[in-house]
Each structure stands twice: as structure tokens, then as C-alpha cells.
Write a protein that holds these residues in place. Structure first.
Motif, mmCIF file in Angstrom:
data_model
loop_
_atom_site.group_PDB
_atom_site.id
_atom_site.type_symbol
_atom_site.label_atom_id
_atom_site.label_comp_id
_atom_site.label_asym_id
_atom_site.label_seq_id
_atom_site.Cartn_x
_atom_site.Cartn_y
_atom_site.Cartn_z
ATOM 1 N N GLU A 142 0.857 -1.187 0.000
ATOM 2 C CA GLU A 142 0.000 0.000 0.000
ATOM 3 C C GLU A 142 0.895 1.240 0.000
ATOM 4 O OE1 GLU A 142 -2.545 2.308 -0.572
ATOM 5 O OE2 GLU A 142 -3.607 0.466 -0.006
ATOM 6 N N LEU A 143 0.532 2.242 -0.762
ATOM 7 C CA LEU A 143 1.307 3.478 -0.807
ATOM 8 C C LEU A 143 0.784 4.533 0.163
ATOM 9 C CD1 LEU A 143 1.876 3.808 -4.659
ATOM 10 C CD2 LEU A 143 3.406 2.831 -2.941
ATOM 11 N N LEU A 144 -0.462 4.388 0.593
ATOM 12 C CA LEU A 144 -1.005 5.324 1.573
ATOM 13 C C LEU A 144 -0.437 5.018 2.959
ATOM 14 C CD1 LEU A 144 -4.819 5.405 0.697
ATOM 15 C CD2 LEU A 144 -3.087 7.077 0.097
ATOM 16 N N THR A 145 -0.405 6.018 3.789
ATOM 17 C CA THR A 145 -0.025 5.783 5.179
ATOM 18 C C THR A 145 -1.123 4.943 5.835
ATOM 19 O OG1 THR A 145 -1.164 7.741 6.006
ATOM 20 C CG2 THR A 145 1.155 8.020 5.286
ATOM 21 N N PRO A 146 -0.785 4.222 6.879
ATOM 22 C CA PRO A 146 -1.825 3.436 7.563
ATOM 23 C C PRO A 146 -3.016 4.291 8.002
ATOM 24 C CG PRO A 146 0.334 2.721 8.285
ATOM 25 C CD PRO A 146 0.552 3.947 7.428
ATOM 26 N N ASP A 147 -2.754 5.505 8.478
ATOM 27 C CA ASP A 147 -3.850 6.368 8.906
ATOM 28 C C ASP A 147 -4.738 6.780 7.740
ATOM 29 O OD1 ASP A 147 -3.086 6.248 11.561
ATOM 30 O OD2 ASP A 147 -1.950 8.132 11.498
ATOM 31 N N ALA A 148 -4.136 7.107 6.608
ATOM 32 C CA ALA A 148 -4.910 7.506 5.429
ATOM 33 C C ALA A 148 -5.720 6.326 4.901
ATOM 34 C CB ALA A 148 -3.990 8.051 4.342
ATOM 35 N N ALA A 149 -5.139 5.137 4.879
ATOM 36 C CA ALA A 149 -5.860 3.951 4.412
ATOM 37 C C ALA A 149 -7.036 3.641 5.331
ATOM 38 C CB ALA A 149 -4.907 2.753 4.335
ATOM 39 N N LYS A 150 -6.822 3.790 6.622
ATOM 40 C CA LYS A 150 -7.910 3.543 7.581
ATOM 41 C C LYS A 150 -9.016 4.584 7.410
ATOM 42 C CE LYS A 150 -8.785 2.774 12.468
ATOM 43 N NZ LYS A 150 -8.218 2.761 13.814
ATOM 44 N N ALA A 151 -8.643 5.827 7.219
ATOM 45 C CA ALA A 151 -9.630 6.896 7.034
ATOM 46 C C ALA A 151 -10.454 6.682 5.765
ATOM 47 C CB ALA A 151 -8.934 8.252 6.988
ATOM 48 N N ALA A 152 -9.821 6.104 4.737
ATOM 49 C CA ALA A 152 -10.521 5.826 3.479
ATOM 50 C C ALA A 152 -11.316 4.520 3.545
ATOM 51 C CB ALA A 152 -9.515 5.768 2.334
ATOM 52 N N LYS A 153 -11.266 3.872 4.704
ATOM 53 C CA LYS A 153 -11.970 2.606 4.935
ATOM 54 C C LYS A 153 -11.455 1.469 4.051
ATOM 55 C CE LYS A 153 -16.147 4.729 6.788
ATOM 56 N NZ LYS A 153 -15.481 5.192 7.929
ATOM 57 N N TYR A 154 -10.143 1.501 3.762
ATOM 58 C CA TYR A 154 -9.522 0.408 3.015
ATOM 59 C C TYR A 154 -9.502 -0.841 3.881
ATOM 60 C CZ TYR A 154 -7.635 3.336 -0.776
ATOM 61 O OH TYR A 154 -7.485 4.156 -1.857
ATOM 62 N N LYS A 155 -9.528 -1.983 3.242
ATOM 63 C CA LYS A 155 -9.422 -3.259 3.959
ATOM 64 C C LYS A 155 -7.938 -3.504 4.216
ATOM 65 C CE LYS A 155 -11.020 -8.024 3.892
ATOM 66 N NZ LYS A 155 -9.835 -8.844 3.949
ATOM 67 N N ILE A 156 -7.514 -3.254 5.413
ATOM 68 C CA ILE A 156 -6.082 -3.323 5.725
ATOM 69 C C ILE A 156 -5.669 -4.646 6.368
ATOM 70 C CG2 ILE A 156 -5.728 -0.842 5.840
ATOM 71 C CD1 ILE A 156 -6.121 -0.976 8.836
ATOM 72 N N ASP A 157 -6.613 -5.536 6.613
ATOM 73 C CA ASP A 157 -6.312 -6.808 7.279
ATOM 74 C C ASP A 157 -6.272 -7.977 6.289
ATOM 75 O OD1 ASP A 157 -9.011 -6.801 6.713
ATOM 76 O OD2 ASP A 157 -9.595 -7.745 8.595
ATOM 77 N N GLN A 158 -5.681 -7.765 5.123
ATOM 78 C CA GLN A 158 -5.622 -8.818 4.110
ATOM 79 C C GLN A 158 -4.562 -9.856 4.486
ATOM 80 O OE1 GLN A 158 -5.670 -7.129 0.111
ATOM 81 N NE2 GLN A 158 -6.607 -5.281 0.963
ATOM 82 N N SER A 159 -4.883 -11.116 4.245
ATOM 83 C CA SER A 159 -4.023 -12.210 4.713
ATOM 84 C C SER A 159 -2.818 -12.474 3.827
ATOM 85 C CB SER A 159 -4.846 -13.498 4.843
ATOM 86 O OG SER A 159 -5.343 -13.897 3.572
#
Length: 102
Positions: free
Chosen positions: A40-57
Motif C-alpha cells: 500500500e502506498l497510503l499511510t496506515p492512517d490515510a488507508a484507515k480513514a478511506a476505509k480500506y481493507k487493511i487486514d488482508q491475509s
């Protein structure tokens, strides 16, 4: 036995699910398949704010991984008519492998 990589980028999990379905079909056909995702190129905070699925296996792919496969299936969404910047960035970094014929 053929070795295959299913390489994907998925913001919201749709391409993640598709990648695993493709891998299952290839395994049924006899291939040894790995599923990996690009970073991912976004920061973790930006990805979370955009509601990205960040818990991919799937593990994050490394550029050197690409040389270890007989086939690579690439999956990504489109952004403004082209592949996602995450996938484009990853593939751009692989130019050295292509130059070597890997």
C-alpha cells in the motif's frame, strides 16, 4: 509442476477475493500457486480513514519474488483509466528483472 503467482492490489477486498478464487482454480488444474499483494502506498492512517481493507491475509510481494514463477496473474482495479498507482509503482520497480530476462 508449474509455479504461479497471483499478484494483486485491493483497496476494499474485492480483488483480494478474486485473487484467491483464481488461485483455487489454478490449484485444481495442478499448479503450485502463491497469492501475494503489492504494498500500500497510503499511510496506515490515510488507508484507515478511506476505509480500506487493511487486514488482508496475503503477504506483501517483494520485487525479487517475480523471478521465481513460471506464470504471474496480475489483478488490480483501475484509477482514471489506468491501473492503480500501487500496482504501477510495484511493476515499475521490476524493470531490472525484465532487463535481465528474468
Amino acid at each position: 509442476m508449474a509455479r504461479m503467482l497471483v499478484l494483486y492490489y485491493s483497496s476494499f477486498g474485492h480483488l483480494e477475493k478474486l485473487a484467491h478464487e483464481i488461485a483455487a482454480g489454478a490449484q485444481e488444474a495442478g499448479a503450485k500457486v502463491d497469492v501475494k499483494r503489492v504494498p500500500e502506498l497510503l499511510t496506515p492512517d490515510a488507508a484507515k480513514a478511506a476505509k480500506y481493507k487493511i487486514d488482508q491475509s496475503a503477504p506483501i510481494a517483494q520485487i525479487g519474488d517475480l523471478a521465481n514463477y513460471d506464470a504471474i496473474v496480475i489483478g488490480t482495479g483501475t484509477r482514471f483509466g489506468r491501473m492503480s498507482s500501487q500496482m504501477a509503482s510495484f511493476l515499475d520497480q521490476a524493470g531490472g528483472l525484465w532487463a535481465q530476462g528474468a
